[in-house]
Design an enzyme around this catalytic site. Sequence first.
Site, PDB file in Angstrom:
ATOM      1  N   TYR A  37     -50.522 -12.491   3.734  1.00 46.23           N
ATOM      2  CA  TYR A  37     -51.013 -11.391   4.565  1.00 46.23           C
ATOM      3  C   TYR A  37     -50.651 -10.059   3.929  1.00 46.23           C
ATOM      4  O   TYR A  37     -49.525  -9.853   3.469  1.00 46.23           O
ATOM      5  CB  TYR A  37     -50.354 -11.442   5.950  1.00 46.23           C
ATOM      6  CG  TYR A  37     -50.769 -12.638   6.791  1.00 46.23           C
ATOM      7  CD1 TYR A  37     -52.085 -13.079   6.840  1.00 46.23           C
ATOM      8  CD2 TYR A  37     -49.824 -13.308   7.563  1.00 46.23           C
ATOM      9  CE1 TYR A  37     -52.455 -14.153   7.634  1.00 46.23           C
ATOM     10  CE2 TYR A  37     -50.188 -14.389   8.367  1.00 46.23           C
ATOM     11  CZ  TYR A  37     -51.508 -14.806   8.395  1.00 46.23           C
ATOM     12  OH  TYR A  37     -51.867 -15.861   9.184  1.00 46.23           O
ATOM     13  N   HIS A 193     -51.977  -9.181  18.449  1.00 45.29           N
ATOM     14  CA  HIS A 193     -51.586  -9.804  17.181  1.00 45.29           C
ATOM     15  C   HIS A 193     -50.273 -10.582  17.310  1.00 45.29           C
ATOM     16  O   HIS A 193     -49.761 -11.103  16.303  1.00 45.29           O
ATOM     17  CB  HIS A 193     -51.450  -8.746  16.066  1.00 45.29           C
ATOM     18  CG  HIS A 193     -52.770  -8.318  15.479  1.00 45.29           C
ATOM     19  ND1 HIS A 193     -53.253  -7.039  15.543  1.00 45.29           N
ATOM     20  CD2 HIS A 193     -53.723  -9.034  14.823  1.00 45.29           C
ATOM     21  CE1 HIS A 193     -54.434  -6.965  14.947  1.00 45.29           C
ATOM     22  NE2 HIS A 193     -54.748  -8.155  14.507  1.00 45.29           N
ATOM     23  N   ARG A 223     -62.350  -5.391   5.980  1.00 49.61           N
ATOM     24  CA  ARG A 223     -61.410  -6.330   5.388  1.00 49.61           C
ATOM     25  C   ARG A 223     -61.963  -7.728   5.561  1.00 49.61           C
ATOM     26  O   ARG A 223     -62.883  -7.953   6.341  1.00 49.61           O
ATOM     27  CB  ARG A 223     -60.018  -6.212   6.038  1.00 49.61           C
ATOM     28  CG  ARG A 223     -59.998  -6.589   7.511  1.00 49.61           C
ATOM     29  CD  ARG A 223     -58.614  -6.404   8.112  1.00 49.61           C
ATOM     30  NE  ARG A 223     -57.637  -7.320   7.566  1.00 49.61           N
ATOM     31  CZ  ARG A 223     -57.344  -8.520   8.077  1.00 49.61           C
ATOM     32  NH1 ARG A 223     -57.957  -8.951   9.163  1.00 49.61           N
ATOM     33  NH2 ARG A 223     -56.433  -9.280   7.541  1.00 49.61           N
ATOM     34  N   ASN A 225     -60.969 -11.798   6.376  1.00 47.19           N
ATOM     35  CA  ASN A 225     -59.990 -12.753   6.879  1.00 47.19           C
ATOM     36  C   ASN A 225     -60.607 -14.144   6.702  1.00 47.19           C
ATOM     37  O   ASN A 225     -61.818 -14.272   6.509  1.00 47.19           O
ATOM     38  CB  ASN A 225     -59.687 -12.473   8.347  1.00 47.19           C
ATOM     39  CG  ASN A 225     -58.552 -13.340   8.847  1.00 47.19           C
ATOM     40  OD1 ASN A 225     -57.548 -13.539   8.159  1.00 47.19           O
ATOM     41  ND2 ASN A 225     -58.695 -13.894  10.054  1.00 47.19           N
ATOM     42  N   GLU A 265     -64.351 -14.289   7.617  1.00 45.28           N
ATOM     43  CA  GLU A 265     -64.743 -13.210   8.526  1.00 45.28           C
ATOM     44  C   GLU A 265     -64.788 -11.894   7.761  1.00 45.28           C
ATOM     45  O   GLU A 265     -63.772 -11.475   7.194  1.00 45.28           O
ATOM     46  CB  GLU A 265     -63.726 -13.090   9.664  1.00 45.28           C
ATOM     47  CG  GLU A 265     -63.691 -14.302  10.576  1.00 45.28           C
ATOM     48  CD  GLU A 265     -62.592 -14.231  11.625  1.00 45.28           C
ATOM     49  OE1 GLU A 265     -62.625 -15.047  12.552  1.00 45.28           O
ATOM     50  OE2 GLU A 265     -61.687 -13.357  11.513  1.00 45.28           O
ATOM     51  N   TYR A 316     -50.364 -21.839  11.644  1.00 48.93           N
ATOM     52  CA  TYR A 316     -51.006 -20.875  12.544  1.00 48.93           C
ATOM     53  C   TYR A 316     -52.531 -20.993  12.497  1.00 48.93           C
ATOM     54  O   TYR A 316     -53.212 -20.929  13.526  1.00 48.93           O
ATOM     55  CB  TYR A 316     -50.578 -19.447  12.172  1.00 48.93           C
ATOM     56  CG  TYR A 316     -51.422 -18.398  12.843  1.00 48.93           C
ATOM     57  CD1 TYR A 316     -51.303 -18.145  14.205  1.00 48.93           C
ATOM     58  CD2 TYR A 316     -52.374 -17.685  12.112  1.00 48.93           C
ATOM     59  CE1 TYR A 316     -52.108 -17.207  14.825  1.00 48.93           C
ATOM     60  CE2 TYR A 316     -53.175 -16.747  12.721  1.00 48.93           C
ATOM     61  CZ  TYR A 316     -53.046 -16.510  14.080  1.00 48.93           C
ATOM     62  OH  TYR A 316     -53.853 -15.582  14.687  1.00 48.93           O
ATOM     63  N   LYS A 317     -53.060 -21.194  11.292  1.00 47.15           N
ATOM     64  CA  LYS A 317     -54.516 -21.308  11.153  1.00 47.15           C
ATOM     65  C   LYS A 317     -55.034 -22.664  11.620  1.00 47.15           C
ATOM     66  O   LYS A 317     -56.253 -22.880  11.651  1.00 47.15           O
ATOM     67  CB  LYS A 317     -54.930 -21.071   9.693  1.00 47.15           C
ATOM     68  CG  LYS A 317     -54.802 -19.627   9.217  1.00 47.15           C
ATOM     69  CD  LYS A 317     -55.260 -19.493   7.775  1.00 47.15           C
ATOM     70  CE  LYS A 317     -55.036 -18.099   7.207  1.00 47.15           C
ATOM     71  NZ  LYS A 317     -55.991 -17.087   7.686  1.00 47.15           N
TER      72      LYS A 317
HETATM   73  C1  HEM Z   1     -55.492 -12.051  13.738  1.00 44.58           C
HETATM   74  C2  HEM Z   1     -57.980  -8.918  16.423  1.00 44.58           C
HETATM   75  C3  HEM Z   1     -57.505  -5.520  13.050  1.00 44.58           C
HETATM   76  C4  HEM Z   1     -54.737  -8.518  10.516  1.00 44.58           C
HETATM   77  C5  HEM Z   1     -56.157 -11.471  14.782  1.00 44.58           C
HETATM   78  C6  HEM Z   1     -56.438 -12.100  16.037  1.00 44.58           C
HETATM   79  C7  HEM Z   1     -57.136 -11.224  16.782  1.00 44.58           C
HETATM   80  C8  HEM Z   1     -57.290 -10.023  16.002  1.00 44.58           C
HETATM   81  C9  HEM Z   1     -57.671 -11.412  18.193  1.00 44.58           C
HETATM   82  C10 HEM Z   1     -56.042 -13.520  16.471  1.00 44.58           C
HETATM   83  C11 HEM Z   1     -54.658 -13.482  17.095  1.00 44.58           C
HETATM   84  C12 HEM Z   1     -54.338 -14.787  17.798  1.00 44.58           C
HETATM   85  O1  HEM Z   1     -53.940 -15.745  17.123  1.00 44.58           O
HETATM   86  O2  HEM Z   1     -54.498 -14.843  19.034  1.00 44.58           O
HETATM   87  C13 HEM Z   1     -58.077  -7.736  15.723  1.00 44.58           C
HETATM   88  C14 HEM Z   1     -58.783  -6.564  16.179  1.00 44.58           C
HETATM   89  C15 HEM Z   1     -58.635  -5.613  15.246  1.00 44.58           C
HETATM   90  C16 HEM Z   1     -57.848  -6.184  14.180  1.00 44.58           C
HETATM   91  C17 HEM Z   1     -59.551  -6.435  17.491  1.00 44.58           C
HETATM   92  C18 HEM Z   1     -59.190  -4.214  15.295  1.00 44.58           C
HETATM   93  C19 HEM Z   1     -58.470  -3.164  15.490  1.00 44.58           C
HETATM   94  C20 HEM Z   1     -56.711  -6.031  12.074  1.00 44.58           C
HETATM   95  C21 HEM Z   1     -56.334  -5.315  10.887  1.00 44.58           C
HETATM   96  C22 HEM Z   1     -55.546  -6.131  10.175  1.00 44.58           C
HETATM   97  C23 HEM Z   1     -55.431  -7.401  10.904  1.00 44.58           C
HETATM   98  C24 HEM Z   1     -56.758  -3.900  10.529  1.00 44.58           C
HETATM   99  C25 HEM Z   1     -54.953  -5.732   8.859  1.00 44.58           C
HETATM  100  C26 HEM Z   1     -53.939  -6.187   8.307  1.00 44.58           C
HETATM  101  C27 HEM Z   1     -54.760  -9.745  11.131  1.00 44.58           C
HETATM  102  C28 HEM Z   1     -54.179 -10.946  10.569  1.00 44.58           C
HETATM  103  C29 HEM Z   1     -54.408 -11.972  11.495  1.00 44.58           C
HETATM  104  C30 HEM Z   1     -55.112 -11.365  12.608  1.00 44.58           C
HETATM  105  C31 HEM Z   1     -53.454 -11.070   9.229  1.00 44.58           C
HETATM  106  C32 HEM Z   1     -54.085 -13.456  11.310  1.00 44.58           C
HETATM  107  C33 HEM Z   1     -55.363 -14.105  10.831  1.00 44.58           C
HETATM  108  C34 HEM Z   1     -55.251 -15.530  10.301  1.00 44.58           C
HETATM  109  O3  HEM Z   1     -54.269 -15.904   9.669  1.00 44.58           O
HETATM  110  O4  HEM Z   1     -56.254 -16.261  10.452  1.00 44.58           O
HETATM  111  N1  HEM Z   1     -56.681 -10.199  14.779  1.00 44.58           N
HETATM  112  N2  HEM Z   1     -57.528  -7.479  14.506  1.00 44.58           N
HETATM  113  N3  HEM Z   1     -56.153  -7.293  12.048  1.00 44.58           N
HETATM  114  N4  HEM Z   1     -55.322 -10.030  12.347  1.00 44.58           N
HETATM  115 FE1  HEM Z   1     -56.394  -8.753  13.432  1.00 44.58          FE
END
Ligand code: HEM
Length: 343
Positions: A37, A193, A223, A225, A265, A316-317
């Site tokens: 990450y 988050h 970005r 994901n 994504e 987690y994934k």
């Molecule tokens: C995961 C929403 C922006 C990094 C997630 C999750 C949601 C989410 C709902 C899943 C959390 C769960 O497990 O319940 C959003 C929204 C954003 C946003 C609405 C808009 C502001 C960002 C940004 C970053 C980020 C800018 C930059 C670092 C991550 C990471 C994960 C994550 C690293 C874990 C994903 C994975 O391992 O599959 N985000 N996010 N997010 N988000 Fe965001």
Amino acid sequence: MTIPFKTETFRDDFTFSNSPAAIRRFPFPFDRDAYMYLVNIEQHVPGPVQTTTEFPIDIDEHYVAEMADRALVLKADPLRCQSLPHMITAEWDLLELLMTSMAQHYPDHFTLTRDGDRWHWINRPLGIDEHFTFGEAATLPLPPMEYVTRQCQGDFCLLDQRDDNLWMDAGIVTTQADWSLDFDLGMNFIEWHGPVPLAHDLGVFDRALKFLMNLQQGRPVRRLNWTMTINPRLDTSPENYHVWGIDKAGVTPENVGDKVHLRVELQALWRLPRSNAIVFSIRCYLIKMDELVTQKKWARRFHRVLRDLPEAIAGYKGLSRFRQTTIDWLARHDDGAETSPGF
Ligand code: HEM
């Protein structure tokens, strides 16, 4: 540009597949042989032609089928689309962003004519022809966010900015990687988050939030994901876990190529003009392992990423159940060649 839309499904008989052209433009997310990450945010500027970032909003061959799948999800569960009352201005902002972008970049398929507040929208692939008054919800058959996002690929969250934070106060989320809008509605950036491992301690979310609070109008960012999904299923929501969770147990060495999908994504963020809200789009791309290994460098790299992925991230994934079977399958496509950073 005229897109040949496919007839296909993301459930039941799973007839989804990618054409050779769709495979070539797949947004492969790894620029090196390992994954961790980090704050991987860049300007959402136009990418090369025929890539997924050529235009701000990407419409592809799966458009019509994805919109049909969204309609099925919403019919079964209307709570996948929710908006708190103070988000109505942001909803109109979103409608404007999507309609203007789709009409500008895909004129064969979409047309928008504006005469002051009197708008005329034509969506040819879905057979829609609508006259309405911008800003007057009663002139549309659905609230503006739901109306336009039933016609645009990708999930969308609308974030209100206040008290030095971002709040998930509206969204339509039908193609999500195991999280729930209904659960997260009203939460702030750090709260939603909460479940993500490692990234909080690395300071990723504090830095990302600071960056986003200063997001400027007209300067969107993006970005990538990724995760993995068994079968080309768009709706992998917690609400539906009883339907798709069991799929993970059905992966065998014989069916990895067909069943296991990399799910990427493409996430983009825009500051919206009237509401000062931010829209966060989550555009999902699926590719099965058989399709992915047609690109040798992707096969090699994804094998190494998956093999060396930290256990906390894999858990987690939700990959643990089929990870090793997939690594063993991908190993056959990794010739051991050295790779250099870059896509
Ligand atoms: C995961 C929403 C922006 C990094 C997630 C999750 C949601 C989410 C709902 C899943 C959390 C769960 O497990 O319940 C959003 C929204 C954003 C946003 C609405 C808009 C502001 C960002 C940004 C970053 C980020 C800018 C930059 C670092 C991550 C990471 C994960 C994550 C690293 C874990 C994903 C994975 O391992 O599959 N985000 N996010 N997010 N988000 Fe965001």
